[in-house]
Design a protein around this motif. Structure first.
Motif, PDB file in Angstrom:
ATOM      1  N   TYR A  17     -15.077  58.442   0.347  1.00 21.21           N
ATOM      2  CA  TYR A  17     -15.671  57.345  -0.765  1.00 21.21           C
ATOM      3  C   TYR A  17     -16.839  57.111  -1.294  1.00 21.21           C
ATOM      4  O   TYR A  17     -17.538  58.695  -0.599  1.00 21.21           O
ATOM      5  CB  TYR A  17     -15.825  56.077   0.735  1.00 21.21           C
ATOM      6  CG  TYR A  17     -14.409  56.014   0.967  1.00 21.21           C
ATOM      7  CD1 TYR A  17     -13.872  56.606   2.453  1.00 21.21           C
ATOM      8  CD2 TYR A  17     -13.791  54.831   0.723  1.00 21.21           C
ATOM      9  CE1 TYR A  17     -13.230  56.175   2.858  1.00 21.21           C
ATOM     10  CE2 TYR A  17     -12.765  54.197   2.005  1.00 21.21           C
ATOM     11  CZ  TYR A  17     -12.340  55.158   2.707  1.00 21.21           C
ATOM     12  OH  TYR A  17     -10.814  54.842   2.901  1.00 21.21           O
ATOM     13  N   SER A  77      -6.581  52.530   1.886  1.00 21.44           N
ATOM     14  CA  SER A  77      -5.163  52.755   2.273  1.00 21.44           C
ATOM     15  C   SER A  77      -3.743  53.063   1.513  1.00 21.44           C
ATOM     16  O   SER A  77      -4.215  52.290   0.586  1.00 21.44           O
ATOM     17  CB  SER A  77      -4.883  51.891   3.579  1.00 21.44           C
ATOM     18  OG  SER A  77      -4.528  50.493   3.157  1.00 21.44           O
ATOM     19  N   THR A 101     -12.377  49.980   3.012  1.00 17.54           N
ATOM     20  CA  THR A 101     -11.209  51.322   3.755  1.00 17.54           C
ATOM     21  C   THR A 101     -10.101  51.083   2.363  1.00 17.54           C
ATOM     22  O   THR A 101      -9.329  50.019   2.058  1.00 17.54           O
ATOM     23  CB  THR A 101     -10.729  50.676   4.499  1.00 17.54           C
ATOM     24  OG1 THR A 101     -11.818  51.227   5.933  1.00 17.54           O
ATOM     25  CG2 THR A 101      -9.575  51.859   5.089  1.00 17.54           C
ATOM     26  N   THR A 124      -8.438  60.604   3.022  1.00 17.37           N
ATOM     27  CA  THR A 124      -9.478  59.260   1.870  1.00 17.37           C
ATOM     28  C   THR A 124     -11.095  59.793   1.470  1.00 17.37           C
ATOM     29  O   THR A 124     -11.582  60.971   2.311  1.00 17.37           O
ATOM     30  CB  THR A 124      -9.986  57.891   2.754  1.00 17.37           C
ATOM     31  OG1 THR A 124     -10.487  58.103   3.727  1.00 17.37           O
ATOM     32  CG2 THR A 124      -8.622  57.693   3.231  1.00 17.37           C
TER      33      THR A 124
END
Length: 122
Positions: A59, A70, A68, A57
């Motif tokens: 950000y 997912s 978050t 991931t």
């Protein structure tokens, strides 16, 4: 035909939480990177978070520690859990999916969801 359907937006008070979902459906062969973007009024569309097939991931700095991303590969779904929301998070949120699908032949393309409004206000 392949389509992305988003859900989960709404109005929330500062400090609150929302969870966005985006489901890809159709003759999908494989999904690669999935991402969330957002666009506030009068601003350019901004990349918020990405997730690779294996789960890596990334950000934008402004959401680190609060959002978050997912995915559920079996369900062709990507999520964005948003906590500690701030008024500056107000925007239309779009999912973005890099995928391969079949429509008389094999295609690879990047598709956008229709967008879901997130408003953070007291």
């Amino acid at each position: 035909q392949v389509q992305l359907v988003e859900s989960g937006g709404g109005l929330v008070q500062p400090g609150g939480s929302l969870r966005l979902s985006c489901v890809a459906s159709g003759s999908i062969l494989e999904i690669y990177t999935m991402a969330w973007y957002r666009q506030a009024p009068g601003k350019q569309r901004e990349l918020v978070a990405t997730i690779a097939y294996a789960g890596n991931t990334d950000y934008v700095d402004s959401v680190k520690g609060r959002f978050t991303i997912s995915r559920d590969n079996a369900e062709n779904t990507v999520y964005l859990q948003m906590n500690s929301l701030k008024p500056e998070d107000t925007a239309v949120y779009y999912c973005n999916v890099d995928l391969r699908y079949y429509n008389k032949r094999d295609f690879r393309n990047v598709l956008w969801g229709q967008g879901t409004q997130v408003t953070v206000s007291s």
